[in-house]
Design an enzyme around this catalytic site. Structure first.
Site, mmCIF file in Angstrom:
data_model
loop_
_atom_site.group_PDB
_atom_site.id
_atom_site.type_symbol
_atom_site.label_atom_id
_atom_site.label_comp_id
_atom_site.label_asym_id
_atom_site.label_seq_id
_atom_site.Cartn_x
_atom_site.Cartn_y
_atom_site.Cartn_z
ATOM 1 N N LYS A 1 0.838 -1.199 0.000
ATOM 2 C CA LYS A 1 0.000 0.000 0.000
ATOM 3 C C LYS A 1 0.873 1.249 0.000
ATOM 4 O O LYS A 1 1.794 1.365 0.821
ATOM 5 C CB LYS A 1 -0.890 0.017 1.247
ATOM 6 N N LYS B 1 -13.306 -7.337 -7.407
ATOM 7 C CA LYS B 1 -13.550 -7.887 -6.081
ATOM 8 C C LYS B 1 -14.943 -8.508 -6.136
ATOM 9 O O LYS B 1 -15.958 -7.823 -5.976
ATOM 10 C CB LYS B 1 -13.492 -6.768 -5.033
#
Ligand SMILES: O=C(O)CCC(=O)c1ccccc1C(=O)O
Ligand SMILES: [Mg+2]
EC number: 4.2.1.113
Length: 315
Positions: free
Chosen positions: A144, A250
């Site tokens: 991240k 997703k």
């Protein structure tokens, strides 16, 4: 034929809080649904929304479950499931996959050929975490970015690239947290390591589609849309507007599995499947779709089940 329907709200604590540009995430809540057919066959489904990502909220999902009858005839169960509105994409996924589970045998389920990507913690903690994942067989890692100061993060990236084995690949996920200048700095940097960086995920916020399209044409490092394509409507929209680089899907929040299949079969898109930190129930349904629809042999972002403390609660 009748189905018994019940549901339960569950919550699990992450082993380590998930830190992204959106903040700190400590507890994962979701709704487990259960269908039982007349023969007593049980099937599970999971509704795991992420409202900051563009799905419904947990409360909206629970409200939807509350208004359903506890006993549903087979004639209307398909009706109900086909009519779940697009503003409840995680519910569409949970109910449709639960019904699919009832209709097929589980032996057909095989996703062992998939490669998995391991999620590294944000910041410099990544530097002493990748080794563990590497030992477990991960060859692709996701880190991240857009969480700390960019100078600091770029310096950590240098160290990470130096440390990682030759064959390892790295994905960077900004969660929409960069501005135009920062995105260009990251992309320039990544262009120097074409064999190491697989892509940068969602560099800019969702409302900056045309800017991302421009960046993807200018830099050789690939850009993957994630938040921008959270739901099927958004996915279809970005495709129509000309996005041909990577799409992160997703399944847990994208919406109806059958509509997703149709879209992926109609358009040869470059996709990366990814988790929403669901339990084993949602994970199994999501991985089934990943196994069917993955392209270009891209690793799926499903780490292992080490996200939560303790085991999956009884439902
Ligand atoms: O995609 C992966 O590799 C892991 C999953 C992940 O990062 C994620 C999980 C939940 C919510 C958002 C994200 C994200 O990709 O931003
Ligand atoms: Mg992402």
């Amino acid at each position: 034929m009748k189905y018994q329907f019940s549901f339960r709200n569950i919550s699990q604590k992450f082993t380590r809080p998930v830190i992204t540009n959106h903040g700190v995430w400590e507890i994962r809540e979701s709704v487990i649904i259960r269908l039982i057919d007349i023969k007593g066959k049980i099937s599970w489904g999971e509704i795991a929304p992420i409202s900051w990502f563009g799905s419904e909220t947990l409360e909206e999902a629970l409200d939807f479950c509350h208004q359903l009858p506890r006993e549903i005839t087979s004639e209307i169960i398909f009706e109900i499931i086909l009519k779940i509105p697009d503003k409840l994409p995680a519910c569409q996924f949970g109910f449709e996959s639960a019904l699919e589970n009832l209709q097929e045998n589980h032996e057909s389920l095989n996703y062992h050929h998939l490669n998995f990507s391991g999620l590294l913690p944000a910041g410099k903690a990544a530097l002493n975490q990748w080794q563990n994942l590497w030992k477990q067989g991960y060859k692709t890692f996701k880190w991240k970015i857009g969480v700390n100061d960019i100078t600091e993060e770029l310096a950590i990236l240098n160290l990470l690239i130096d440390q990682l084995p030759e064959s390892a690949k790295l994905r960077l996920d900004a969660n929409g947290g960069l501005d135009d200048n920062a995105a260009k700095l990251w992309l320039e940097k990544c262009d120097n390591f074409p064999n190491k960086i697989e892509f940068i995920e969602q560099p800019l916020p969702v409302d900056k589609f045309s800017e991302m399209l421009e960046l993807s044409n200018y830099y050789s490092t690939k850009i993957a849309l994630d938040e921008s394509v959270a739901t099927l409507q958004q996915l279809e929209n970005c495709y129509q507007q000309g996005w041909r680089s990577i799409f992160v899907i997703k399944p847990g929040i994208v919406g109806s599995p059958s509509r997703l299949r149709k879209f992926c079969q109609q358009h040869q898109i470059d996709v990366v499947f990814s988790s929403v930190f669901e339990t084993a129930i949602g994970r199994q349904a999501a991985l089934k779709l990943a196994a069917e629809l993955s392209s270009n042999n891209r690793a799926v972002g499903f780490g292992i089940n080490h996200y939560f403390t303790g085991s999956i609660p009884n439902v």
